[in-house]
Design a protein around this motif. Sequence first.
Motif, PDB file in Angstrom:
ATOM      1  N   CYS A 471      47.552  28.312  38.296  1.00  0.00           N
ATOM      2  CA  CYS A 471      47.713  29.715  38.566  1.00  0.00           C
ATOM      3  C   CYS A 471      47.786  29.844  40.273  1.00  0.00           C
ATOM      4  N   ASN A 472      47.900  30.953  40.614  1.00  0.00           N
ATOM      5  CA  ASN A 472      47.820  31.321  42.143  1.00  0.00           C
ATOM      6  C   ASN A 472      46.920  32.727  42.086  1.00  0.00           C
ATOM      7  N   VAL A 473      46.162  32.593  42.690  1.00  0.00           N
ATOM      8  CA  VAL A 473      44.975  33.800  42.605  1.00  0.00           C
ATOM      9  C   VAL A 473      45.664  34.516  44.153  1.00  0.00           C
ATOM     10  N   VAL A 474      46.423  35.751  43.678  1.00  0.00           N
ATOM     11  CA  VAL A 474      46.825  36.771  44.437  1.00  0.00           C
ATOM     12  C   VAL A 474      45.706  37.621  45.085  1.00  0.00           C
ATOM     13  N   THR A 475      45.426  37.424  46.319  1.00  0.00           N
ATOM     14  CA  THR A 475      44.275  38.131  46.846  1.00  0.00           C
ATOM     15  C   THR A 475      44.692  39.242  47.674  1.00  0.00           C
ATOM     16  N   TYR A 476      43.837  40.421  48.093  1.00  0.00           N
ATOM     17  CA  TYR A 476      44.359  41.393  48.738  1.00  0.00           C
ATOM     18  C   TYR A 476      44.856  41.046  50.164  1.00  0.00           C
ATOM     19  N   ARG A 477      46.135  41.647  50.564  1.00  0.00           N
ATOM     20  CA  ARG A 477      46.600  41.452  52.057  1.00  0.00           C
ATOM     21  C   ARG A 477      46.280  42.671  52.380  1.00  0.00           C
ATOM     22  N   ALA A 478      46.367  42.919  53.848  1.00  0.00           N
ATOM     23  CA  ALA A 478      45.847  44.281  54.483  1.00  0.00           C
ATOM     24  C   ALA A 478      46.726  45.434  54.013  1.00  0.00           C
ATOM     25  N   ARG A 479      48.056  45.386  53.751  1.00  0.00           N
ATOM     26  CA  ARG A 479      48.848  46.152  53.135  1.00  0.00           C
ATOM     27  C   ARG A 479      48.374  46.779  51.737  1.00  0.00           C
ATOM     28  N   SER A 480      48.223  45.694  50.826  1.00  0.00           N
ATOM     29  CA  SER A 480      47.923  45.994  49.294  1.00  0.00           C
ATOM     30  C   SER A 480      46.554  46.917  49.423  1.00  0.00           C
ATOM     31  N   ALA A 481      45.611  46.340  50.419  1.00  0.00           N
ATOM     32  CA  ALA A 481      44.413  46.565  50.415  1.00  0.00           C
ATOM     33  C   ALA A 481      44.225  48.281  51.072  1.00  0.00           C
ATOM     34  N   LEU A 482      45.021  48.418  51.968  1.00  0.00           N
ATOM     35  CA  LEU A 482      45.251  49.758  52.594  1.00  0.00           C
ATOM     36  C   LEU A 482      45.542  50.825  51.455  1.00  0.00           C
ATOM     37  N   ARG A 483      46.610  50.400  50.797  1.00  0.00           N
ATOM     38  CA  ARG A 483      47.526  51.293  49.861  1.00  0.00           C
ATOM     39  C   ARG A 483      46.301  51.579  48.736  1.00  0.00           C
ATOM     40  N   ASP A 484      45.656  50.701  48.140  1.00  0.00           N
ATOM     41  CA  ASP A 484      44.876  50.698  47.147  1.00  0.00           C
ATOM     42  C   ASP A 484      43.577  51.483  47.618  1.00  0.00           C
ATOM     43  N   LEU A 485      42.935  51.106  48.551  1.00  0.00           N
ATOM     44  CA  LEU A 485      41.861  51.623  49.106  1.00  0.00           C
ATOM     45  C   LEU A 485      42.145  53.328  49.384  1.00  0.00           C
ATOM     46  N   GLY A 486      43.022  53.442  50.217  1.00  0.00           N
ATOM     47  CA  GLY A 486      43.662  54.494  50.772  1.00  0.00           C
ATOM     48  C   GLY A 486      43.505  55.797  49.459  1.00  0.00           C
ATOM     49  N   LYS A 487      44.124  55.145  48.657  1.00  0.00           N
ATOM     50  CA  LYS A 487      44.167  56.054  47.414  1.00  0.00           C
ATOM     51  C   LYS A 487      42.778  56.294  46.726  1.00  0.00           C
ATOM     52  N   ALA A 488      42.160  55.265  46.458  1.00  0.00           N
ATOM     53  CA  ALA A 488      40.808  55.518  45.942  1.00  0.00           C
ATOM     54  C   ALA A 488      39.954  56.573  46.902  1.00  0.00           C
ATOM     55  N   LEU A 489      40.092  56.569  48.080  1.00  0.00           N
ATOM     56  CA  LEU A 489      39.354  57.375  49.009  1.00  0.00           C
ATOM     57  C   LEU A 489      40.195  58.743  49.245  1.00  0.00           C
ATOM     58  N   ASP A 490      41.099  58.944  48.403  1.00  0.00           N
ATOM     59  CA  ASP A 490      41.975  60.324  48.206  1.00  0.00           C
ATOM     60  C   ASP A 490      42.571  60.431  49.739  1.00  0.00           C
ATOM     61  N   PHE A 491      43.123  59.412  50.398  1.00  0.00           N
ATOM     62  CA  PHE A 491      43.810  59.793  51.528  1.00  0.00           C
ATOM     63  C   PHE A 491      45.281  60.376  51.109  1.00  0.00           C
TER      64      PHE A 491
END
Lengths: 1084, 86
Positions: A471-491
């Motif tokens: 398998c390949n462990v797909v880790t958070y990249r800056a882009r995906s992290a910003l998108r997901d965390l931004g959404k969680a924080l209600d940006f």
Amino acid sequence: MTEPLSSQLDSTSPQQNRLSGVRRRDRYRPDLPYAELHCHSYFSLLDGASSPETLVARAAELGLTGIALTDHDSLAGAIRFWTAAQEADVHPIIGAEVTLADGAHLTLLAETQTGYANLSRLITEARVEQRSFPEKFDADMAWPGKVEPALMWEALAKHQAGLIALSGCRRGPVAQALLAGEQKVARHALVNLRDIFGPANLYVELQHHFRPDDERLLRTSLALAHELNVDAVITNNVHYATPKGSRLRDALIAIQRNESLTAARRGGRLPTNSTYQLIHGPEMARRLQSLPTTLVERLLINSVNIAQRCQISLDFSNHRLPKWHENSDTPDIPISPSEFATLYALCHSNLPHRYPELRPQVLKQLAHELEVIEEAGLAGYFLMVWDIVRFARAQGIRCQGRGSAANSIVAYLLGITSIDPLHHDLLFERFLSSDKFTMPDIDIDFAADRREEVIQYVYQRYGREHAAMVCNVVTYRARSALRDLGKALDFPPNVIDTLIQRLDTNSPQQASVALKLENRDRGLENDIGAPDPNELLVDLLAQIDGCPRHLSIHSGGMIITRAPLAEIVPLEPATMPGRIVCQWDKDSVEDAGLIKIDLLGLRMLGLLTAAVDHVRAMGDPPPALDALPLDDPEIYAMLQKGDTVGTFQVESRAQQQMLPRLKPTSFEDIAVQVAIVRPGPIQGGAVHPYLRRRAGLEPTSYLHPLLEPVLKETLGVLLFQEQVIRVAVAAAGFNPGEADLLRRAMSRSRDKEAMAAMQARFLAGAQAEGMDAETATAIFGQLAGFAGYGFCKSHAASFALIAYQSLYLKRYHAPAFYCALFNQQPMGFYAPEVIAGDARRHGVELLPPHINRSDWMYTLERTSARRWALRTGLCTVQGLGDAAWQQLEMARRQSPFHDLADLQRRAGIDKDVLGNLIRAGTLDAFGMRRELLWRLGELDARPDEFELTLPAIAADLPHLEALEATAWEYELLGLSAAGQVMRHYRERLRRARVLSTWEVKQARAGRRVRVAGMMVVRQRPATAKGILFISLEDESGLLDLVVKPQVYARLRPVLRGQPLILASGLVQRSGRAVSVLVGDAVGL
Amino acid sequence: MTRLWPAGEAIEMRIDGQGRPLYFSWKGQVHQVEQIQQRWQVDSDWWSEQGRVWRDYLTVTTANGLLCVLYFDMLEQSWYLAKLYD
């Protein structure tokens, strides 16, 4: 049990409750031992917030007696956890929290090796087997893909040996029932578990997280344990190493549900508090202070006893490969007394073919390698790879070993690799050394379009029980992290988009630092007042770095094992139909002592095969690509000009800039060229010294005379990984195996301590060789800077060979080459429109798609006795799918279409697609495009009926501007066969004294010029300090534009928004490479 | 009648050496804590505009027969009365 649990319980009363948050005297010994038996890492995807390494380090800090890893239905983090625990000297326990079919959770710990095998088997069952995943997959079958894991109680009963079960968290079968007040159900569940595991291997799991009903649950659980004579243990259901991690965990839970934190809290999905961190014994005892001291001590001691019972190893190096002969049901596989004898015989039988003039050096190297291979017990591995390659060749699937395997004469003799290691002075120890710590790694490239056949062969040869993809462990990249965390924080979405657009890094950590700098002037939040969401984002971004998002399939890594694979590592279905992957990535596979084989897909190999086929079909003798003399001056002339669009490895913008400066004249130079445009040499500062020395502008020098023999071939600079090994041998007296360990440590570089130890060893060795400390430190620094990013020479040489073959086809069989190149798209560095321009410049005419003449793919069409042109395939027309093409082709086979109505009537294609076919120019033979579009509107779609002749309505339609036609073609085909778009502007540009790219290339350095074209590539390499490189294309060729950051800041709207630009700036020349330093730009 | 103060009424609390609440004073009256019935901790809303809520809650009975919910605010390090049952 020595003493009933409830007799201790009776003496407690609620008055003994104490507060957690208020200082108080500790009633317990500070060294009260405790092992954490329930702990999630971030491999409990989107639930755990800490890495296995962080958890181990924290456990060591807290002085825990042991720590278990119990991720949800996963052992994906097990090897990393295990390795970290060995290094930190913490006792590791491997387990998992499995999900039962009714959704309940159960904690399982591997007590013995059998228990581990059962655990792995159970997770596999929960994820794959009971979901009716077919043994042999057929393309017509529905594939369930990734599913929620669900384990049946029957499976549990079948595979319980060697496992210790804890009854689980609040979602455990027992606690869940107790919380619901269903005593009977709880009792039944515990009895079931006791029947399955036996009273000695089952514990009632207790937890205390300061929730309102925790105390009640503790008491009812203990009472039930007593009633059924089952012992109990306390765990903390850890989800992060320290309380700080609770915020990331909250955010991950919100991300999991694709909602905001606020919504997650309202839905009751967030934990009530932040007490799920690792804690030590005394802290745990404080949480349990409502219970009698002796009982608390017993619950803690039980954790330690269980931890000590669990003694397993995750070193699988002893039983890694299937025995070669066991699986040999193929009649033509040679049978010798042993695997080694078979290998020996194969190598020697191939000697005359590879080395017609046998030299003693060849036999000496072969004997040495065979000795090392025999000692390491790897003969079977080589045979296995040989067998795969042999299969591929027999099927006409082009393949070639890449990477370090090309250092081996055995691999060369077996036909696995194509490069003679002796001729190119390659170093076997980079591939395999006599020490037992390093595992060889053979990577093979196959023609991408046929790789699947090879993978299926491996499944069939060894069975799905024994082979799986890594398998390949797909880790958070800056882009995906910003998108997901931004959404969680209600940006708001537009704010997230803006933040993402501003990113200039892939790393969430670096993005966090950049964002923090931006926030600096705003003033920091305090803990009580309203938090600044930007500050929260900074914190979460830093924390999420390294956190996996999901597991995917590795590009080609397969493991093949003797023991059933599911007993070594859990398997799970991938999203891709027919694919089963194991839960370990390539590093974990290697660290477990297993061997993987990389079966990679390389489109270029498919291109070479297809191009040779085209040549044959054109009636010319096909070139013998594998036997080309490697000294054709025409090929080197192409390289020196940077005429490399579409060829392998040397085509990129950076490569094209380098080629005229490096001026390759030999095959070895191509290997250098492949290796030099890499982060390693660029960051190591090797590029400019190498080029200057090559041009005779500066003398070759060495940091120390001992390095001269090693670095002479690359003029004193480090270009290849093998040189790292050779430098360590020459300068610090390492043996080659040891030196390769140094290289590996440097390239992984996660462990600073190991590096420090290596450095000390290097410096001492260098001193013994008579080197002063300063020089030795400088050499070590260069090695460390280089090791992670350099190519090995064997790899560069293997790739150089493919590069040469592709150049050869481009030079001597251009139509066939471009035809194959178009059909392999997307591949390489350039878009089809750039390739089209390049083809035209090489005299290959590109014909537009034609409804009666085009095939689905690009084809070659004879235009005169000796000329061939390239006919654009209908696959390029947007919206025309495979199904529509099939109908069209079937109708066309009856007779060619003679007009639009005929096409519509017989092919049954819908009007939108017909519109696209018209606009793309495929129906130009039937009339003007506007007219056809007009007629299309009037046609009545009744396929297979009589053709109705409607009276034509005369309409005076404006003629289509040539530019508009081109624009339509770009929109629908991605390019225009008639020519580059800039030709429409040329006359006006000439009048305005704007130069073509060709004219700019003739201008002297320092001249201010204006040039216009289409931006076909925009690149900002990490190594270039924020400089943006643009490849600008017009009908005469490609030109590099260089945009410095401050200029970019000003021109950003133009350079990001417009495909066609007019730029002005200064001509720069470096050797024969020309670029323009942009000062200004406007959209055309 | 049950009275509820979401934000809490500030109270003064005296604790013993082991952190156990002994007496608290509210509106000039001193109440002796007789028994702790339940305790729990909340740590939430660290992201929200209203700010993080990080509290240790207690349900206690007092010597004069009151049943009340108190909390210790971990951020402010001070005590509040959250709910009073009659």
